[in-house]
Design a protein around this motif. Structure first.
Motif, PDB file in Angstrom:
ATOM      1  N   VAL A 241       0.856  -1.186   0.000  1.00  0.00           N
ATOM      2  CA  VAL A 241       0.000   0.000   0.000  1.00  0.00           C
ATOM      3  C   VAL A 241       0.893   1.236   0.000  1.00  0.00           C
ATOM      4  CG1 VAL A 241      -1.760   1.293   1.279  1.00  0.00           C
ATOM      5  CG2 VAL A 241      -1.787  -1.198   1.317  1.00  0.00           C
ATOM      6  N   ILE A 242       0.511   2.234  -0.792  1.00  0.00           N
ATOM      7  CA  ILE A 242       1.297   3.470  -0.838  1.00  0.00           C
ATOM      8  C   ILE A 242       0.430   4.619  -0.335  1.00  0.00           C
ATOM      9  CG2 ILE A 242       2.486   5.100  -2.367  1.00  0.00           C
ATOM     10  CD1 ILE A 242       2.884   2.555  -4.234  1.00  0.00           C
ATOM     11  N   VAL A 243       0.926   5.331   0.675  1.00  0.00           N
ATOM     12  CA  VAL A 243       0.228   6.523   1.141  1.00  0.00           C
ATOM     13  C   VAL A 243       0.948   7.719   0.514  1.00  0.00           C
ATOM     14  CG1 VAL A 243      -0.385   7.941   3.143  1.00  0.00           C
ATOM     15  CG2 VAL A 243      -0.447   5.432   3.309  1.00  0.00           C
ATOM     16  N   PHE A 244       0.240   8.434  -0.346  1.00  0.00           N
ATOM     17  CA  PHE A 244       0.817   9.573  -1.056  1.00  0.00           C
ATOM     18  C   PHE A 244       0.392  10.822  -0.304  1.00  0.00           C
ATOM     19  CE2 PHE A 244       0.095  12.251  -5.174  1.00  0.00           C
ATOM     20  CZ  PHE A 244       1.224  13.017  -4.895  1.00  0.00           C
ATOM     21  N   MET A 245       1.374  11.557   0.242  1.00  0.00           N
ATOM     22  CA  MET A 245       1.042  12.669   1.107  1.00  0.00           C
ATOM     23  C   MET A 245       1.248  14.009   0.415  1.00  0.00           C
ATOM     24  SD  MET A 245       2.003  12.884   5.052  1.00  0.00           S
ATOM     25  CE  MET A 245       0.698  13.408   6.111  1.00  0.00           C
ATOM     26  N   VAL A 246       0.263  14.882   0.550  1.00  0.00           N
ATOM     27  CA  VAL A 246       0.356  16.223  -0.035  1.00  0.00           C
ATOM     28  C   VAL A 246      -0.034  17.232   1.048  1.00  0.00           C
ATOM     29  CG1 VAL A 246      -0.084  15.506  -2.415  1.00  0.00           C
ATOM     30  CG2 VAL A 246      -2.014  15.944  -0.893  1.00  0.00           C
ATOM     31  N   ASP A 247       0.184  18.507   0.755  1.00  0.00           N
ATOM     32  CA  ASP A 247       0.035  19.529   1.783  1.00  0.00           C
ATOM     33  C   ASP A 247      -0.972  20.573   1.319  1.00  0.00           C
ATOM     34  OD1 ASP A 247       0.329  21.791   3.340  1.00  0.00           O
ATOM     35  OD2 ASP A 247       2.521  21.766   3.332  1.00  0.00           O
ATOM     36  N   VAL A 248      -2.055  20.743   2.081  1.00  0.00           N
ATOM     37  CA  VAL A 248      -3.118  21.653   1.665  1.00  0.00           C
ATOM     38  C   VAL A 248      -2.626  23.097   1.593  1.00  0.00           C
ATOM     39  CG1 VAL A 248      -4.015  22.040   3.987  1.00  0.00           C
ATOM     40  CG2 VAL A 248      -5.546  22.278   2.030  1.00  0.00           C
ATOM     41  N   THR A 249      -1.602  23.454   2.403  1.00  0.00           N
ATOM     42  CA  THR A 249      -1.182  24.858   2.452  1.00  0.00           C
ATOM     43  C   THR A 249      -0.447  25.280   1.186  1.00  0.00           C
ATOM     44  OG1 THR A 249       0.883  24.327   3.579  1.00  0.00           O
ATOM     45  CG2 THR A 249      -1.001  24.825   4.963  1.00  0.00           C
TER      46      THR A 249
ATOM     47  N   LEU B 217      -6.700  15.061  -8.402  1.00  0.00           N
ATOM     48  CA  LEU B 217      -5.563  14.182  -8.709  1.00  0.00           C
ATOM     49  C   LEU B 217      -6.057  12.784  -9.103  1.00  0.00           C
ATOM     50  CD1 LEU B 217      -2.951  15.167  -5.954  1.00  0.00           C
ATOM     51  CD2 LEU B 217      -2.858  15.682  -8.398  1.00  0.00           C
ATOM     52  N   GLY B 218      -7.330  12.518  -8.788  1.00  0.00           N
ATOM     53  CA  GLY B 218      -7.932  11.295  -9.314  1.00  0.00           C
ATOM     54  C   GLY B 218      -7.759  10.049  -8.457  1.00  0.00           C
ATOM     55  N   PHE B 219      -7.616  10.196  -7.147  1.00  0.00           N
ATOM     56  CA  PHE B 219      -7.529   8.986  -6.308  1.00  0.00           C
ATOM     57  C   PHE B 219      -8.829   8.813  -5.536  1.00  0.00           C
ATOM     58  CE2 PHE B 219      -3.112  10.285  -6.915  1.00  0.00           C
ATOM     59  CZ  PHE B 219      -2.603   9.119  -7.455  1.00  0.00           C
TER      60      PHE B 219
ATOM     61  N   ASP C  97       3.754  21.051  -9.058  1.00  0.00           N
ATOM     62  CA  ASP C  97       4.137  20.270 -10.238  1.00  0.00           C
ATOM     63  C   ASP C  97       4.608  18.886  -9.845  1.00  0.00           C
ATOM     64  OD1 ASP C  97       3.575  22.432 -11.689  1.00  0.00           O
ATOM     65  OD2 ASP C  97       5.657  23.032 -12.097  1.00  0.00           O
ATOM     66  N   LEU C  98       5.394  18.840  -8.766  1.00  0.00           N
ATOM     67  CA  LEU C  98       5.944  17.550  -8.354  1.00  0.00           C
ATOM     68  C   LEU C  98       4.814  16.624  -7.908  1.00  0.00           C
ATOM     69  CD1 LEU C  98       8.428  15.856  -8.071  1.00  0.00           C
ATOM     70  CD2 LEU C  98       8.888  16.881  -5.863  1.00  0.00           C
ATOM     71  N   ASP C  99       3.810  17.170  -7.216  1.00  0.00           N
ATOM     72  CA  ASP C  99       2.652  16.358  -6.826  1.00  0.00           C
ATOM     73  C   ASP C  99       1.998  15.769  -8.075  1.00  0.00           C
ATOM     74  OD1 ASP C  99       2.967  17.005  -4.146  1.00  0.00           O
ATOM     75  OD2 ASP C  99       1.581  18.716  -4.235  1.00  0.00           O
ATOM     76  N   GLU C 100       1.865  16.609  -9.096  1.00  0.00           N
ATOM     77  CA  GLU C 100       1.261  16.146 -10.357  1.00  0.00           C
ATOM     78  C   GLU C 100       2.057  14.979 -10.940  1.00  0.00           C
ATOM     79  OE1 GLU C 100      -1.378  16.757 -11.986  1.00  0.00           O
ATOM     80  OE2 GLU C 100      -2.071  18.820 -11.669  1.00  0.00           O
ATOM     81  N   GLN C 101       3.390  15.158 -10.954  1.00  0.00           N
ATOM     82  CA  GLN C 101       4.241  14.107 -11.531  1.00  0.00           C
ATOM     83  C   GLN C 101       4.109  12.796 -10.762  1.00  0.00           C
ATOM     84  OE1 GLN C 101       8.319  15.457 -11.678  1.00  0.00           O
ATOM     85  NE2 GLN C 101       7.731  17.403 -12.615  1.00  0.00           N
ATOM     86  N   VAL C 102       4.125  12.910  -9.422  1.00  0.00           N
ATOM     87  CA  VAL C 102       4.022  11.701  -8.598  1.00  0.00           C
ATOM     88  C   VAL C 102       2.664  11.037  -8.834  1.00  0.00           C
ATOM     89  CG1 VAL C 102       3.905  10.844  -6.228  1.00  0.00           C
ATOM     90  CG2 VAL C 102       5.655  12.510  -6.862  1.00  0.00           C
ATOM     91  N   ALA C 103       1.611  11.867  -8.879  1.00  0.00           N
ATOM     92  CA  ALA C 103       0.257  11.330  -9.085  1.00  0.00           C
ATOM     93  C   ALA C 103       0.199  10.568 -10.405  1.00  0.00           C
ATOM     94  CB  ALA C 103      -0.761  12.466  -9.092  1.00  0.00           C
TER      95      ALA C 103
END
Length: 434
Positions: A86-94, A137-139, A99-105
């Motif tokens: 299982v992969i928990v992909f963490m992002v930051d609301v603030t 991001l589509g998850f 761009d990097l979040d987009e790439q990882v997604a």
């Protein structure tokens, strides 16, 4: 054994380590008081909804220099996609979606593994509204949380454990051994010394997980499977150099093994990273033995095996009923002794004791040294039985299970070890209401 590895990925400073600490509980902090430990605190064991799993914080593996960040993070995501369940992909609301979040997604949408999106730092109403943009991001599994206050982490854990398999011991009952240790400690020399170059006695059986290879050893009437972590892989060379990659492989082998053979270098002794593997094996109730390799290179005048062993046992206390064997993988000294002991540890881990015998011995010990009175209330242990688990665990039935102190639990464990051979094996002790 299924793969129960959960990896937390994401950009720096989104709060991965805080979430990691929350998932494994701060218990980890008291285990290893070696200086500079946050460095080595990249994985630990967690328990939720009746499932035990290993959490890996990929954040601990990036060495800061901004130009390599992006490629290092992409590499880690790739490795996590290969190795974790299982992969928990963490992002930051603030910061919103970067761009990097987009790439990882984009990378993560291509995997067939379960991916859970954790939007962190959502701790007020305005941020809750802002967090909704992350659905783009589509998850399907998207959770809003604040890893500092812990709100939302329960729901996240429910979703994580939902995706993990139930732990089942596998049927093929050839013992499975994993040789673990730091790079250059001599793991492959030992593997080669054992399996030899005569490949005819070695058959490669595809492992249960997609790409772990089990080599079968059968010589001199002894048989077992060696889980190969040395990497007979078609992976790019880049992977091999990554500390993160070797740690992931080690954890995966540890999860699959019955007995973990921890190799340490005689010259450096047991280091923080070795201790982390040792404690993880202990938490996962694996059999353990320690091989001190390159013993032939030490100055014998200043070091006797007995002193060395005493020091080592101090380091691994309180669980130090563990075999320690001095070997040289290159010279092939005492490597068969190591195999014999690993097989003994395997036997000890599957030892079953008849209830009648257990009660005779343990109740007598309890009578000689009863549990301390708790606030004027007597604690009476009436009966003991071994639980049907795949490692030795015992239930003591008594009137006030909550009042039995830790040191009395240790006394019971010592009595069990004194009367039965459980060397190399963690023992579970539980108190239940009659």
């Amino acid at each position: 054994m299924g793969n129960n590895i959960v990896a937390i990925v994401g950009r720096p400073n989104v709060g991965k380590s805080t979430l990691y600490n929350r998932l494994i509980g701060q218990r980890q902090a008291i285990i290893d008081d070696v200086s500079g430990v946050t460095r080595d605190r990249q994985y630990g064991s967690s328990f939720w909804n009746g499932k035990t799993f290993t959490v890996v914080d990929t954040g601990g593996f990036v060495r800061d220099s901004n130009d390599v960040f992006e490629s290092a993070i992409r590499m880690q995501v790739k490795i996590a996609m290969d190795e974790a369940a299982v992969i928990v992909f963490m992002v930051d609301v603030t910061t919103g979606i970067t761009d990097l979040d987009e790439q990882v997604a984009q990378m993560l949408r291509r995997t067939d593994k379960s991916v859970i999106l954790a939007v962190n730092k959502v701790d007020n109403h305005a941020r809750l509204l802002a967090a909704n943009e992350f659905w783009s991001l589509g998850f399907e599994e998207t959770f809003f949380l604040s890893s500092i206050t812990g709100s939302g982490s329960g729901e996240l854990l429910d979703a994580v454990t939902e995706q993990l398999e139930e732990e089942k011991e596998e049927e093929s009952h050839l013992p499975k051994f994993a040789i673990l240790g730091q790079p250059n400690v001599g793991k492959s020399s030992l593997t080669n010394a054992l399996l030899g170059e005569e490949r005819n006695i070695v058959t490669d059986i595809a492992g249960t997980t997609r790409d772990s290879i089990h080599s079968k050893y059968s010589k001199f009437g002894k048989e077992f499977l060696l889980i190969d972590t040395a990497g007979m892989r078609k992976k790019s060379k880049v992977h091999e150099d990554l500390e993160f990659y070797s740690v992931m492989r080690a954890i995966k082998a540890l999860e699959e093994a019955d007995v973990c053979v921890l190799m340490v270098d005689a010259q450096t002794g047991i280091e923080a990273q070795d201790m982390a593997i040792f404690r993880l094996a202990q938490k996962r109730n694996k059999g353990i033995l320690i091989l001190v390799n390159k013993w032939d290179l030490l100055e014998k005048e200043t070091n006797t095996a007995r002193d060395y062993e005493k020091e080592l046992k101090k380091r691994i206390a309180p669980f130090n009923d563990v075999p320690i064997i001095f070997i040289s993988a290159l010279e092939k000294t005492r490597i068969f002794k190591a195999i014999e002991v690993a097989l003994d540890v395997y036997e000890n881990r599957s030892r079953k004791i008849k209830t009648s015998e257990l009660n005779d011995i343990m109740l007598e010990a309890i009578e000689r040294y009863p549990p301390p009175v708790h606030r004027g209330r007597l604690v009476k242990i009436k009966y003991v039985t071994q639980l049907p688990t795949y490692y030795p665990a015992f239930a003591f039935f008594c009137n006030n299970p909550k009042h039995v102190k830790e040191n009395y639990k240790n006394f019971l464990e010592n009595q069990l070890r004194k009367n039965y051979s459980f060397t190399g094996v963690p023992i579970g002790i539980f108190f239940r209401k009659k």
